[in-house]
Design an enzyme around this catalytic site. Sequence first.
Site, mmCIF file in Angstrom:
data_model
loop_
_atom_site.group_PDB
_atom_site.id
_atom_site.type_symbol
_atom_site.label_atom_id
_atom_site.label_comp_id
_atom_site.label_asym_id
_atom_site.label_seq_id
_atom_site.Cartn_x
_atom_site.Cartn_y
_atom_site.Cartn_z
ATOM 1 N N ARG A 153 9.399 21.253 -12.367
ATOM 2 C CA ARG A 153 9.942 19.940 -12.719
ATOM 3 C C ARG A 153 10.818 19.446 -11.582
ATOM 4 O O ARG A 153 11.691 20.174 -11.105
ATOM 5 C CB ARG A 153 10.769 20.073 -14.008
ATOM 6 C CG ARG A 153 10.159 19.309 -15.166
ATOM 7 C CD ARG A 153 10.923 19.543 -16.430
ATOM 8 N NE ARG A 153 12.214 18.845 -16.434
ATOM 9 C CZ ARG A 153 12.978 18.740 -17.507
ATOM 10 N NH1 ARG A 153 12.574 19.267 -18.645
ATOM 11 N NH2 ARG A 153 14.123 18.120 -17.446
ATOM 12 N N ARG B 31 23.040 16.561 -13.718
ATOM 13 C CA ARG B 31 22.703 16.491 -15.142
ATOM 14 C C ARG B 31 23.818 17.084 -15.997
ATOM 15 O O ARG B 31 24.119 16.586 -17.083
ATOM 16 C CB ARG B 31 21.377 17.217 -15.404
ATOM 17 C CG ARG B 31 20.179 16.382 -14.995
ATOM 18 C CD ARG B 31 18.960 17.216 -14.689
ATOM 19 N NE ARG B 31 18.434 17.919 -15.834
ATOM 20 C CZ ARG B 31 17.597 18.963 -15.732
ATOM 21 N NH1 ARG B 31 17.226 19.411 -14.556
ATOM 22 N NH2 ARG B 31 17.149 19.541 -16.809
ATOM 23 N N LYS C 216 16.841 23.385 -26.347
ATOM 24 C CA LYS C 216 16.545 22.383 -27.390
ATOM 25 C C LYS C 216 15.046 22.153 -27.542
ATOM 26 O O LYS C 216 14.531 22.130 -28.650
ATOM 27 C CB LYS C 216 17.190 21.023 -27.048
ATOM 28 C CG LYS C 216 18.677 21.022 -26.889
ATOM 29 C CD LYS C 216 19.177 19.599 -26.621
ATOM 30 C CE LYS C 216 18.668 18.996 -25.319
ATOM 31 N NZ LYS C 216 19.214 19.618 -24.095
ATOM 32 N N ARG D 210 21.867 10.453 -26.393
ATOM 33 C CA ARG D 210 22.605 11.087 -25.303
ATOM 34 C C ARG D 210 23.853 10.304 -24.920
ATOM 35 O O ARG D 210 24.608 10.745 -24.055
ATOM 36 C CB ARG D 210 21.706 11.146 -24.077
ATOM 37 C CG ARG D 210 21.157 12.524 -23.739
ATOM 38 C CD ARG D 210 20.304 12.335 -22.509
ATOM 39 N NE ARG D 210 20.007 13.511 -21.767
ATOM 40 C CZ ARG D 210 18.917 14.268 -21.942
ATOM 41 N NH1 ARG D 210 18.091 14.020 -22.915
ATOM 42 N NH2 ARG D 210 18.698 15.279 -21.142
ATOM 43 N N ARG E 132 13.202 27.891 -14.589
ATOM 44 C CA ARG E 132 12.155 26.959 -15.020
ATOM 45 C C ARG E 132 11.601 26.188 -13.823
ATOM 46 O O ARG E 132 10.420 25.841 -13.787
ATOM 47 C CB ARG E 132 12.747 25.984 -16.050
ATOM 48 C CG ARG E 132 11.702 25.101 -16.708
ATOM 49 C CD ARG E 132 12.276 24.315 -17.857
ATOM 50 N NE ARG E 132 13.130 23.227 -17.390
ATOM 51 C CZ ARG E 132 13.808 22.426 -18.190
ATOM 52 N NH1 ARG E 132 13.762 22.608 -19.491
ATOM 53 N NH2 ARG E 132 14.558 21.460 -17.706
HETATM 54 P P1 ADP Z 1 17.073 18.350 -20.155
HETATM 55 O O1 ADP Z 1 16.236 19.573 -19.953
HETATM 56 O O2 ADP Z 1 18.009 18.103 -19.042
HETATM 57 O O3 ADP Z 1 17.733 18.314 -21.484
HETATM 58 P P2 ADP Z 1 15.217 16.133 -20.776
HETATM 59 O O4 ADP Z 1 13.790 16.534 -20.620
HETATM 60 O O5 ADP Z 1 15.717 15.915 -22.153
HETATM 61 O O6 ADP Z 1 16.095 17.163 -19.964
HETATM 62 O O7 ADP Z 1 15.483 14.792 -19.922
HETATM 63 C C1 ADP Z 1 15.184 14.703 -18.549
HETATM 64 C C2 ADP Z 1 15.752 13.401 -17.974
HETATM 65 O O8 ADP Z 1 15.186 12.277 -18.673
HETATM 66 C C3 ADP Z 1 17.258 13.217 -18.117
HETATM 67 O O9 ADP Z 1 17.980 13.851 -17.073
HETATM 68 C C4 ADP Z 1 17.377 11.683 -18.078
HETATM 69 O O10 ADP Z 1 17.248 11.173 -16.770
HETATM 70 C C5 ADP Z 1 16.156 11.233 -18.850
HETATM 71 N N1 ADP Z 1 16.453 11.091 -20.313
HETATM 72 C C6 ADP Z 1 15.881 11.821 -21.317
HETATM 73 N N2 ADP Z 1 16.359 11.436 -22.516
HETATM 74 C C7 ADP Z 1 17.271 10.455 -22.270
HETATM 75 C C8 ADP Z 1 18.114 9.660 -23.077
HETATM 76 N N3 ADP Z 1 18.151 9.802 -24.413
HETATM 77 N N4 ADP Z 1 18.918 8.738 -22.479
HETATM 78 C C9 ADP Z 1 18.892 8.573 -21.157
HETATM 79 N N5 ADP Z 1 18.125 9.284 -20.320
HETATM 80 C C10 ADP Z 1 17.311 10.214 -20.859
#
Ligand code: ADP
Length: 190
Positions: free
Chosen positions: A134, A145, A15, A89, A128
């Site tokens: 990360r 996750r 994404k 989410r 990654r």
């Molecule tokens: P991913 O690569 O898992 O899609 P993101 O960079 O989008 O990861 O998000 C990393 C973390 O940040 C999530 O696991 C969560 O803890 C938090 N997070 C990000 N966006 C949201 C959201 N919209 N609602 C709740 N938590 C979020």
Amino acid sequence: MAEAVIFLGPPGAGKGTQAKRLASEMGFKQLSTGDILRSHVARGTELGKLAKPIMDAGKLVPDEIILGLIGAELAAMPDPKVIFDGFPRTLAQAEALDRLLQEQHIRLLGVLLVTAPEDELVRRLLGRALEEGRSDDNEETIRARMTEYRQKTQPLVDYYKKTGSLKEINGLGKVDEVYQAIQEALGVRA
Ligand code: ADP
């Protein structure tokens, strides 16, 4: 006119990569809640201190916090053209976003569901981990996750199917192929 695109999909589906490219080519702003939270963590803000342990556990940060962040970002844009990446989410976030879009007369161009088989997602996230370091890209957090995604985010697929906004994109191909599919789905191919 104010417009928005939503990227939906499991961790590792690509994404962020696609949202970034689409945003720059369409002249939209990419709003990644993950990036915003990571920037708070890096700067050691109060929000960062609160969010870090939650993110490291692979859990979702509370809706009120996320909605506060998104509300502030939108309020700062006079004529929003945004790509939401990693938001909404949860069902509560999706419902709140619907209200925001309506109030601010922002047209939703589509919800792009980018997916790939889970073993591929895990493989990418572990890769990654080596490249970017990360702290939530280790095997245990990745598993958490994925579970959060299945339980809390997957229901949004039906939510957006019902509204007719959902566009399914196969995230398995090369970055360029996935991008092409996205452009076709949105009808923005040059
Ligand atoms: P991913 O690569 O898992 O899609 P993101 O960079 O989008 O990861 O998000 C990393 C973390 O940040 C999530 O696991 C969560 O803890 C938090 N997070 C990000 N966006 C949201 C959201 N919209 N609602 C709740 N938590 C979020």
